[in-house]
Scaffold this motif. Structure first.
Motif, short mmCIF file in Angstrom:
data_model
loop_
_atom_site.label_atom_id
_atom_site.label_comp_id
_atom_site.label_asym_id
_atom_site.label_seq_id
_atom_site.Cartn_x
_atom_site.Cartn_y
_atom_site.Cartn_z
N HIS A 85 -10.03 -3.79 26.59
CA HIS A 85 -8.82 -3.01 26.32
C HIS A 85 -8.31 -3.28 24.91
CE1 HIS A 85 -8.99 -3.82 30.68
NE2 HIS A 85 -8.41 -2.65 30.85
N TYR A 86 -7.72 -2.29 24.35
CA TYR A 86 -7.08 -2.40 23.04
C TYR A 86 -6.00 -3.48 23.05
CZ TYR A 86 -4.98 -0.51 18.69
OH TYR A 86 -4.50 -0.34 17.42
N PHE A 137 -2.14 9.03 24.26
CA PHE A 137 -0.83 8.70 23.69
C PHE A 137 -0.82 7.26 23.18
CE2 PHE A 137 3.89 9.17 23.64
CZ PHE A 137 3.97 10.48 23.22
N THR A 138 -2.03 6.76 22.87
CA THR A 138 -2.13 5.37 22.39
C THR A 138 -1.73 5.24 20.93
OG1 THR A 138 -4.44 5.65 21.71
CG2 THR A 138 -4.05 4.91 23.98
N GLY A 139 -1.75 6.37 20.21
CA GLY A 139 -1.45 6.33 18.78
C GLY A 139 -2.65 6.01 17.93
N VAL A 140 -3.81 5.81 18.56
CA VAL A 140 -5.04 5.50 17.82
C VAL A 140 -6.20 6.32 18.39
CG1 VAL A 140 -4.45 3.18 17.01
CG2 VAL A 140 -5.37 3.49 19.32
N ASN A 141 -7.30 6.34 17.65
CA ASN A 141 -8.49 7.08 18.08
C ASN A 141 -9.72 6.29 17.65
OD1 ASN A 141 -10.75 9.08 17.95
ND2 ASN A 141 -9.16 10.51 18.59
N TYR A 186 -4.76 12.16 33.32
CA TYR A 186 -4.57 10.73 33.06
C TYR A 186 -3.90 10.57 31.71
CZ TYR A 186 -5.81 5.80 32.28
OH TYR A 186 -5.78 4.44 32.02
N PHE A 187 -2.82 9.85 31.67
CA PHE A 187 -2.04 9.65 30.45
C PHE A 187 -2.31 8.25 29.93
CE2 PHE A 187 1.66 9.22 27.75
CZ PHE A 187 2.03 10.52 27.40
N GLY A 188 -2.94 8.15 28.77
CA GLY A 188 -3.36 6.86 28.24
C GLY A 188 -2.38 6.27 27.24
N LEU A 189 -1.91 5.05 27.53
CA LEU A 189 -1.06 4.30 26.62
C LEU A 189 -1.76 2.99 26.24
CD1 LEU A 189 2.35 4.84 28.44
CD2 LEU A 189 1.72 5.78 26.22
N SER A 190 -1.24 2.31 25.23
CA SER A 190 -1.94 1.11 24.76
C SER A 190 -1.69 -0.12 25.63
CB SER A 190 -1.54 0.80 23.32
OG SER A 190 -0.16 0.46 23.25
N SER A 214 -6.33 2.28 29.74
CA SER A 214 -7.77 2.22 29.46
C SER A 214 -8.35 3.63 29.42
CB SER A 214 -8.47 1.40 30.55
OG SER A 214 -8.42 2.09 31.79
N THR A 215 -9.67 3.71 29.53
CA THR A 215 -10.41 4.96 29.81
C THR A 215 -10.48 5.95 28.65
OG1 THR A 215 -9.93 4.74 32.17
CG2 THR A 215 -10.61 6.93 31.41
#
Length: 273
Positions: A85-86, A137-141, A186-190, A214-215
């Motif tokens: 995980h980040y 919605f993690t703010g990164v890619n 699925y809503f992805g956060l950090s 994750s994911t």
């Protein structure tokens, strides 16, 4: 992305081949409390992450931290018992490194699973949700930076991040087992904090049905690599503001409770892939 990263992918693939891993058809990423499925692989070869060149090591409770190769649902699978995980402090290149290695070994399909909080008010702990799409919605890619064209295109089409045909197969498998499954975004956060009640209201407004940490990075890299993706979330709790409090022990407890139906669903999906 530099030459060293490409060399690391190659080194990991060579090492795994030397351990007897040959032509896996399906890659599996098994989230918190869901790793037991890999134990059912026949004629399995188990390799701890720390033995694989370039692999990070999983630090999360409920993640065994090993790669399992064997036959499941009549297919050769390569399963991750635990992911990265980040929020653990890894770069997204490290988080998604196993997906690159799977591709290098010949994997064509990736099945991703996770434990997620239920945002949709019709969801209950213990529900399984077919992931129809995601919101990053993690703010990164993970594809930021110089693109390596041998791994995939500069601009990756995410129109069908989760293969529609696979979604249909999951529904058919669930129906055949008399299993009721949900479907959603699925809503992805950090992470690593759980969301605030205000954030959950925002997520619901933006179209998220389940939320997790994750994911999303793995799926983006899988699509960049040209893999077809299927995704299933185990809804382990009501999201913030919908129940008294949140803790990881509940996540592991709920996944343990539903693991049999989860395992049978994924196995039947693999048979049909």
């Amino acid at each position: 992305m530099d030459r060293t990263y490409l060399d690391s992918i190659g080194s990991a693939a060579v090492y795994l081949k030397s351990k007897g891993i040959e032509h896996p058809a399906v890659g599996l990423i098994l989230g918190s409390g869901l790793g037991e499925l890999a134990d059912e692989a026949e004629d399995s070869i188990v390799i701890p992450y720390e033995d694989i060149p370039g692999f990070p090591v999983s630090t999360v409770e409920g993640h065994a931290g090993q790669l399992v190769y064997g036959t499941l649902g009549g297919k050769k699978v390569l399963a991750m018992q635990g992911r990265f995980h980040y929020y653990e402090g890894y770069s997204l290149e490290s988080v998604t490194f196993p997906v690159r290695v799977m591709k290098a070994l010949g994997v064509e399909t990736l099945v991703v699973t996770n434990a997620a909080g239920g945002v949709n008010s019709t969801f209950n702990p213990g529900d399984l949700m077919i992931i129809s799409d995601h919101i990053n919605f993690t703010g990164v890619n993970p594809l930021m930076g110089k693109n390596e064209s041998t791994l995939g295109p500069r601009f990756t089409d995410m129109t069908e991040a989760y293969d529609k045909e696979y979604q249909k197969l999951i529904r058919e498998c669930a129906e055949a087992q008399g299993l009721s499954v949900k479907e959603g975004v699925y809503f992805g956060l950090s992470g690593p904090t759980y969301e605030t009640p205000a954030e959950i209201r925002m997520i619901r407004t933006l179209g998220g049905d389940a939320v997790g940490m994750s994911t999303v990075p793995e799926v983006i890299v899988a699509k960049h690599a040209g893999l077809r993706v299927a995704g299933i979330s185990c809804i382990t709790n009501y999201a913030a503001g919908m129940q008294a409090n949140l803790d990881h022990a509940e996540v592991v407890e709920v996944t343990t409770r539903v693991k049999e139906s989860f395992k049978s669903l994924v196995k039947s999906l693999i048979e049909k892939l």
